[in-house]
Design an enzyme around this catalytic site. Sequence first.
Site, PDB file in Angstrom:
ATOM      1  N   HIS A   1      41.132  32.093  49.147  1.00 44.62           N
ATOM      2  CA  HIS A   1      40.305  33.299  49.326  1.00 44.62           C
ATOM      3  C   HIS A   1      38.911  32.897  49.786  1.00 44.62           C
ATOM      4  CE1 HIS A   1      43.073  36.153  47.361  1.00 44.62           C
ATOM      5  NE2 HIS A   1      43.422  35.114  46.623  1.00 44.62           N
TER       6      HIS A   1
ATOM      7  N   GLY B   1      42.776  38.352  44.826  1.00 40.68           N
ATOM      8  CA  GLY B   1      41.483  38.550  45.500  1.00 40.68           C
ATOM      9  C   GLY B   1      40.417  39.068  44.557  1.00 40.68           C
TER      10      GLY B   1
ATOM     11  N   GLU C   1      44.123  40.756  53.806  1.00 40.20           N
ATOM     12  CA  GLU C   1      45.050  39.769  53.258  1.00 40.20           C
ATOM     13  C   GLU C   1      45.690  38.893  54.338  1.00 40.20           C
ATOM     14  OE1 GLU C   1      48.036  40.483  50.402  1.00 40.20           O
ATOM     15  OE2 GLU C   1      46.857  42.003  49.345  1.00 40.20           O
TER      16      GLU C   1
ATOM     17  N   CYS D   1      50.722  36.111  43.627  1.00 37.00           N
ATOM     18  CA  CYS D   1      50.468  37.521  43.946  1.00 37.00           C
ATOM     19  C   CYS D   1      50.172  38.253  42.637  1.00 37.00           C
ATOM     20  CB  CYS D   1      51.715  38.094  44.632  1.00 37.00           C
ATOM     21  SG  CYS D   1      51.514  39.794  45.149  1.00 37.00           S
TER      22      CYS D   1
HETATM   23  N1  LIG Z   1      48.303  41.067  47.186  1.00 35.37           N
HETATM   24  C1  LIG Z   1      48.439  39.833  46.425  1.00 35.37           C
HETATM   25  C2  LIG Z   1      47.925  38.645  47.165  1.00 35.37           C
HETATM   26  C3  LIG Z   1      48.857  38.257  48.192  1.00 35.37           C
HETATM   27  C4  LIG Z   1      48.236  37.130  48.894  1.00 35.37           C
HETATM   28  C5  LIG Z   1      48.949  36.831  50.163  1.00 35.37           C
HETATM   29  N2  LIG Z   1      48.545  37.776  51.204  1.00 35.37           N
HETATM   30  C6  LIG Z   1      48.602  35.433  50.577  1.00 35.37           C
HETATM   31  O1  LIG Z   1      49.028  35.042  51.648  1.00 35.37           O
HETATM   32  O2  LIG Z   1      47.943  34.734  49.768  1.00 35.37           O
HETATM   33  C7  LIG Z   1      47.721  39.912  45.098  1.00 35.37           C
HETATM   34  O3  LIG Z   1      47.677  41.006  44.537  1.00 35.37           O
HETATM   35  O4  LIG Z   1      47.233  38.867  44.629  1.00 35.37           O
END
Ligand SMILES: N[C@H](CCC[C@H](N)C(=O)O)C(=O)O
Length: 279
Positions: free
Chosen positions: A165, A226, A214, A73
């Site tokens: 991603h 991301g 997400e 994250c």
């Molecule tokens: N908000 C996070 C990513 C969380 C990713 C999560 N939603 C997943 O399941 O990979 C960031 O700033 O990188």
Amino acid sequence: MKFTKMHGIGNDFIVVNAIHQPIEEAMLPELSRRMNHRKFGIGGDGLILILPSRVADYRMRMFNPDGSEAEMCGNGIRCFAKYVYEHGLHPETQLKVETLAGIKNLKLQTRGGKVESVRVDMGTPRLRRSEIPMRGEDSEQVLNEPLKVEGQRFDITAVSMGNPHVVIFVDNIDHFPVSRFGPLIENHRAFPERTNVQFVQVCSPTEIILRTWERGAGETLACGTGACAAVVASVLNNKTTRHVLVHLPGGDLRIEWMGDQRVMMTGPAEEVFEGDFPI
Ligand SMILES: N[C@H](CCC[C@H](N)C(=O)O)C(=O)O
């Protein structure tokens, strides 16, 4: 349970010092669902745990609001760094954090005892289909590959930053139906671990605009991993240089995909309030 509410450009997290408040492993998914609920709980895009580590200064675990655990994250690890520095756990401006995506090296920019911004070595992107992971023959990268969703075709580029991603380039990001197509792609059968979905509008060779759906969280105001994946995909598709200013709804991140393949992410982190949550 004591918690600290923080955010990284609007991607908001509930940070818990689990070193001094150990939590039973089996409780974690339900606890994340309860704490992150926007009406019945504190509200957030994720639960971040500060834990001891044998191989780094600390260990970070991150749970999505749906209870699933993410490998990494980006916005959250900047909040993590701010917390351990300003709460006296780690009064140094270099920090190593163990994550499910490997050990991350962070450099804190401070002023007057406060963390103003954090530069994170996010590591090297994984580009092979099996590393995303994405179903299909394990031969090549997933570059501008068609993906059918409800009869609509999207050309996708897949990048893992430890978490999966899918990057899709669109012409008009403001009017793109993110909440319609985001969940359909997140849960597409091609992705055995589901996926985060990045919608990108290229402004220039050094600037992009990003909206994110997400995995396990829905549309957020920002996504650090991301933003890294979006810049890697933009370079691979010859749309930008390797040093890009990423505009997200919650704020900006500076991303650089270095010559040695590491991706560097620089951005802020804020503490909003502290509280107690009944468990
Ligand atoms: N908000 C996070 C990513 C969380 C990713 C999560 N939603 C997943 O399941 O990979 C960031 O700033 O990188």
